[in-house]
Design an enzyme around this catalytic site. Structure first.
Site, PDB file in Angstrom:
ATOM      1  N   TRP A  40     -18.292 -11.768   6.205  1.00  0.00           N
ATOM      2  CA  TRP A  40     -17.225 -10.766   6.325  1.00  0.00           C
ATOM      3  C   TRP A  40     -16.306 -11.303   7.406  1.00  0.00           C
ATOM      4  O   TRP A  40     -16.668 -11.362   8.575  1.00  0.00           O
ATOM      5  CB  TRP A  40     -17.822  -9.417   6.720  1.00  0.00           C
ATOM      6  CG  TRP A  40     -16.779  -8.382   6.945  1.00  0.00           C
ATOM      7  CD1 TRP A  40     -16.306  -7.925   8.132  1.00  0.00           C
ATOM      8  CD2 TRP A  40     -16.065  -7.674   5.936  1.00  0.00           C
ATOM      9  NE1 TRP A  40     -15.340  -6.979   7.918  1.00  0.00           N
ATOM     10  CE2 TRP A  40     -15.169  -6.802   6.592  1.00  0.00           C
ATOM     11  CE3 TRP A  40     -16.084  -7.703   4.547  1.00  0.00           C
ATOM     12  CZ2 TRP A  40     -14.317  -5.960   5.900  1.00  0.00           C
ATOM     13  CZ3 TRP A  40     -15.234  -6.857   3.857  1.00  0.00           C
ATOM     14  CH2 TRP A  40     -14.369  -6.005   4.525  1.00  0.00           C
ATOM     15  N   GLU A  56     -13.481  15.784  -1.018  1.00  0.00           N
ATOM     16  CA  GLU A  56     -13.636  14.533  -1.759  1.00  0.00           C
ATOM     17  C   GLU A  56     -15.062  14.353  -2.285  1.00  0.00           C
ATOM     18  O   GLU A  56     -15.260  13.924  -3.422  1.00  0.00           O
ATOM     19  CB  GLU A  56     -13.286  13.412  -0.772  1.00  0.00           C
ATOM     20  CG  GLU A  56     -13.343  12.038  -1.273  1.00  0.00           C
ATOM     21  CD  GLU A  56     -12.896  11.032  -0.187  1.00  0.00           C
ATOM     22  OE1 GLU A  56     -12.758  11.404   0.992  1.00  0.00           O
ATOM     23  OE2 GLU A  56     -12.711   9.872  -0.554  1.00  0.00           O
ATOM     24  N   HIS A  69       0.184  31.797   9.292  1.00  0.00           N
ATOM     25  CA  HIS A  69       1.478  31.887   8.617  1.00  0.00           C
ATOM     26  C   HIS A  69       1.313  31.854   7.103  1.00  0.00           C
ATOM     27  O   HIS A  69       1.999  31.093   6.417  1.00  0.00           O
ATOM     28  CB  HIS A  69       2.396  30.759   9.097  1.00  0.00           C
ATOM     29  CG  HIS A  69       2.721  30.853  10.553  1.00  0.00           C
ATOM     30  ND1 HIS A  69       3.549  31.823  11.081  1.00  0.00           N
ATOM     31  CD2 HIS A  69       2.281  30.130  11.619  1.00  0.00           C
ATOM     32  CE1 HIS A  69       3.633  31.679  12.387  1.00  0.00           C
ATOM     33  NE2 HIS A  69       2.858  30.658  12.745  1.00  0.00           N
ATOM     34  N   LYS A 109     -12.237   3.204  -4.493  1.00  0.00           N
ATOM     35  CA  LYS A 109     -12.213   2.782  -3.088  1.00  0.00           C
ATOM     36  C   LYS A 109     -10.829   2.289  -2.682  1.00  0.00           C
ATOM     37  O   LYS A 109     -10.371   2.540  -1.582  1.00  0.00           O
ATOM     38  CB  LYS A 109     -13.265   1.684  -2.872  1.00  0.00           C
ATOM     39  CG  LYS A 109     -13.399   1.237  -1.432  1.00  0.00           C
ATOM     40  CD  LYS A 109     -14.049   2.304  -0.566  1.00  0.00           C
ATOM     41  CE  LYS A 109     -14.076   1.964   0.895  1.00  0.00           C
ATOM     42  NZ  LYS A 109     -14.188   3.167   1.743  1.00  0.00           N
TER      43      LYS A 109
HETATM   44  C1  F6R Z   1     -10.716   9.014   1.758  1.00  0.00           C
HETATM   45  C2  F6R Z   1     -10.185   7.673   1.537  1.00  0.00           C
HETATM   46  C3  F6R Z   1      -8.770   7.520   1.106  1.00  0.00           C
HETATM   47  C4  F6R Z   1      -8.154   6.262   1.730  1.00  0.00           C
HETATM   48  C5  F6R Z   1      -6.760   5.987   1.160  1.00  0.00           C
HETATM   49  C6  F6R Z   1      -6.090   4.810   1.832  1.00  0.00           C
HETATM   50  O1  F6R Z   1     -12.031   8.976   2.167  1.00  0.00           O
HETATM   51  O2  F6R Z   1     -10.897   6.728   1.679  1.00  0.00           O
HETATM   52  O3  F6R Z   1      -8.007   8.640   1.403  1.00  0.00           O
HETATM   53  O4  F6R Z   1      -8.089   6.456   3.113  1.00  0.00           O
HETATM   54  O5  F6R Z   1      -6.844   5.749  -0.209  1.00  0.00           O
HETATM   55  O6  F6R Z   1      -6.876   3.660   1.707  1.00  0.00           O
HETATM   56  P1  F6R Z   1      -6.642   2.412   2.637  1.00  0.00           P
HETATM   57  O7  F6R Z   1      -7.030   2.792   4.011  1.00  0.00           O
HETATM   58  O8  F6R Z   1      -7.527   1.336   2.059  1.00  0.00           O
HETATM   59  O9  F6R Z   1      -5.193   2.070   2.560  1.00  0.00           O
END
Ligand code: F6R
Length: 622
Positions: free
Chosen positions: A88, A502, A518, A617
């Site tokens: 990584w 989520e 409000h 993701k």
């Molecule tokens: C929520 C989540 C998403 C990401 C969003 C942005 O748990 O993971 O809201 O934060 O899709 O993703 P990045 O940070 O990869 O630009």
């Protein structure tokens, strides 16, 4: 976060190493490689007498493990002693040259490493001046060269490895093989490393799953301990060379869950990895004594620090950006956070010398598009990201890495915490350069840096003591959930609600605490718990307690996330405690409790926690 595997014994080491790397790939998938010691290699060159010239044989490839496996089909080193690595990236992009194992010039020493060597710059300069040649951009490559230097000075292999390690500062788990020996040497300092005691040999792994298919008997190593494995023996010694008596434990793990290190879900594993992730984010970047933050990767930017900044981000990263913008404003630097997908539709804001894209993956289409929009207006851009070599990192003028390690669960957890810490470092670094510090200001910087240092331990305390599972069970059947907070706790209220909806699929909304009255107050009933984040005992806390009283008067159950300094507990049905901390770090502590509540509600409801419906993701469409 990288993965390490090692083996010495009577089996074919390559099979063990590749099997282990398969189990460790969740720790990194930028590149993978193996080194076998004492292996006669059919594909390798031979000397005048026809004897194999290769004592340590390295095969490594950029990309996922499948790329290494394909390379091993072409050329398969053999031997019964070896080390392997899945990477990584933290220093240098994912290329073949940057893949581990790294070797000295003669290829007699091979090393794999997980962690960050903080003083590698100085060591590398020293070695370069002595005529050593380097092939990679990594911090790791100094280690085989240091070992080589000791070997050349006449030290036996074990002493050479020990002496090399003594010169390192930073966090590491390291394993090394040296030509002409059938041993694996290893040590850890602030990065995980476990020993496996098998019937047919000895194993090393960043994590038990690396060798669990071969043995369940494990020895957990402590920081500073040094290991020597040979086909017939294993020894653990202290830094001063004295033998350490170690206990062998037997793990009772299901092989199916191994990538999750025994946790039921990646999300829970990643929540629990936060102390380590935060240490990695801070490693080598904070000079507490001087009250300074050093971000070597941003040298060019910080020579002429921006007068004003704007953030673009989505989802969880947007919540981090809201927090970051407030931190900049509090430090006297104008800052605004924009939802990335809206950025291009607004009139170009003024004073935006630097636009910062906060993006875990570095691949989110909305964020990339906002950054490109900024670039098209001639504005400098900075990516604050977790993924080295990601599109955002490559396309932006500057990149800062949050070093959280791979996050597999779709719900962002450890990366959000690491973003908050990284943004704290960034604001101090920008302010370092742009403000001539008065004494009181320097003291305040020192206090904040000390607070960041304490965070990993405080998060660990919450993880150890949280009652979130009981709270989750009590309020499972509610019709909706509201999250409220003010000031720095406002982004946390938003994040708490996002995480909750989520993964639980229940309706949840986050609000600035003062805003609930409000309109939304009409929805507040005895069936809608209100989760209130109240930290400290200042005016902001007092006003938030006022808002808590408003919902309590409407019979809503109140769950207070608090450090106990206000009197919110008087109005709360449940309390989720956090340690007393600095105002800028308390939001992160409160968020840890909210992550756990969301996780446990989702778990009780049997939701698909790591892959919630409809989500991905990385969202690569606008
Ligand atoms: C929520 C989540 C998403 C990401 C969003 C942005 O748990 O993971 O809201 O934060 O899709 O993703 P990045 O940070 O990869 O630009």
């Amino acid at each position: 976060m990288c993965g390490i595997i090692g083996y010495v014994g009577r089996r074919d080491a390559l099979d063990v190493l590749v099997g282990g790397l398969n189990q460790l790939e969740y720790r990194g998938y930028d590149s993978a490689g193996v080194a076998l010691a004492n292996g006669a290699d059919e594909g390798a060159g031979s000397d005048a007498d026809g004897a194999a010239t290769v004592d340590v044989d390295v095969v490594k490839r950029a990309g996922e493990l499948s790329a290494l496996e394909a390379a091993l089909e072409e050329r398969r080193p053999s031997g019964t002693t070896g080390i392997g690595h899945t990477r990584w990236s933290t220093h240098g992009p994912p290329t073949d040259a940057n893949a581990h194992p790294h070797t000295d010039e003669d290829g007699r020493v091979a090393v794999v490493h997980n962690g960050i060597i903080e003083n590698y710059d100085r060591l590398k300069d020293e070695l370069l001046a002595e005529g050593h040649r380097f092939e990679s951009d990594t911090d790791t490559e100094v280690v085989p060269h240091l070992i080589e230097r000791e070997l050349e000075a006449g030290a036996p292999p074990e002493t050479a490895v020990r002496r090399a390690l003594e010169q390192l500062s930073g966090s590491y788990a390291i394993a090394a093989v040296v030509a002409g020996t059938d041993a694996v040497y290893a040590a850890r300092n602030d990065s995980p490393l476990v020993l496996g005691i098998g019937e047919d040999g000895y194993y090393l792994g960043s994590d038990v799953p690396a060798f669990l298919e071969h043995t369940a008997r494990v020895v957990y190593l402590e920081d500073g301990e040094f290991v020597r494995l040979t086909p017939d023996s294993w020894t653990v010694t202290s830094p001063d060379g004295n033998p350490v008596e170690k206990q062998i434990d037997t793990v009772d793990w299901d092989l199916e869950d191994t990538g999750k290190s025994g946790y039921d879900h990646y999300m829970l594993k990643e929540i629990n990895e936060q102390p380590h992730a935060l240490r990695q984010c801070l490693s080598g970047r904070v000079d507490e004594l001087e009250g300074r933050v050093e971000l070597a990767e941003l040298d060019a930017l910080l020579q002429d620090p921006p007068e004003a900044v704007q953030f673009v981000a989505c989802g969880t990263s947007y919540h981090a950006a809201l927090y970051g913008a407030r931190r900049f404003r509090d430090r006297g630097i104008p800052a605004q956070a924009f939802v990335a997908s809206e950025y291009a539709t607004e009139a170009p804001p003024t004073g935006d010398r630097l636009v910062i894209g906060v993006t875990q993956s570095g691949e989110t289409a909305d964020t990339l598009s906002a950054l490109r929009e900024a670039q098209s207006r001639g504005v400098e851009t900075l990516a604050v990201t977790n993924v080295v070599g990601s599109t955002a990192a490559r396309e932006c003028d500057h990149a800062m890495y949050i070093r959280a390690g791979p996050e597999i669960g779709v719900a962002a957890t450890k990366t959000f915490s690491s973003q908050l810490v990284a943004l704290n470092l960034l604001v101090e670094a920008v302010a370092n350069g742009s403000r001539s510090g008065d004494r009181a200001q320097s003291d305040r910087v020192r206090e904040r840096l000390a607070a960041l240092r304490e965070l990993p331990g405080q998060v660990q305390q919450i993880l150890d003591e949280s009652n979130a599972v009981d709270v989750a069970r009590t309020y499972l059947d509610s019709s909706g959930y509201f999250f409220i907070g003010r000031g720095y706790n406002y982004p946390v209220a938003l994040e708490g609600a996002l995480k909750f909806k989520e993964i639980t699929y229940e309706h949840a909304e986050g609000f600035p605490a003062g805003e609930l009255k409000h309109g939304t107050l009409a929805l507040v009933t005895a069936d809608t718990p209100v989760i209130a984040v109240v930290t400290g005992d200042d005016e902001i806390a007092r006003k938030t307690v006022g808002n808590v009283k408003e919902v309590e008067a409407r019979d809503a159950p109140v769950i207070a996330v608090t450090d106990g300094r206000s009197d919110v507990e008087r109005y709360a049905d449940e309390v989720l405690e956090i340690p007393e901390a600095h105002p800028v770090t308390m939001p992160l502590l409160a968020n840890t409790q909210l992550q756990l509540v969301a996780y446990h509600v989702a778990n009780e409801l049997g939701r698909s926690i790591d892959k919630p419906r409809n989500l991905a993701k990385s969202v690569t469409v606008e």
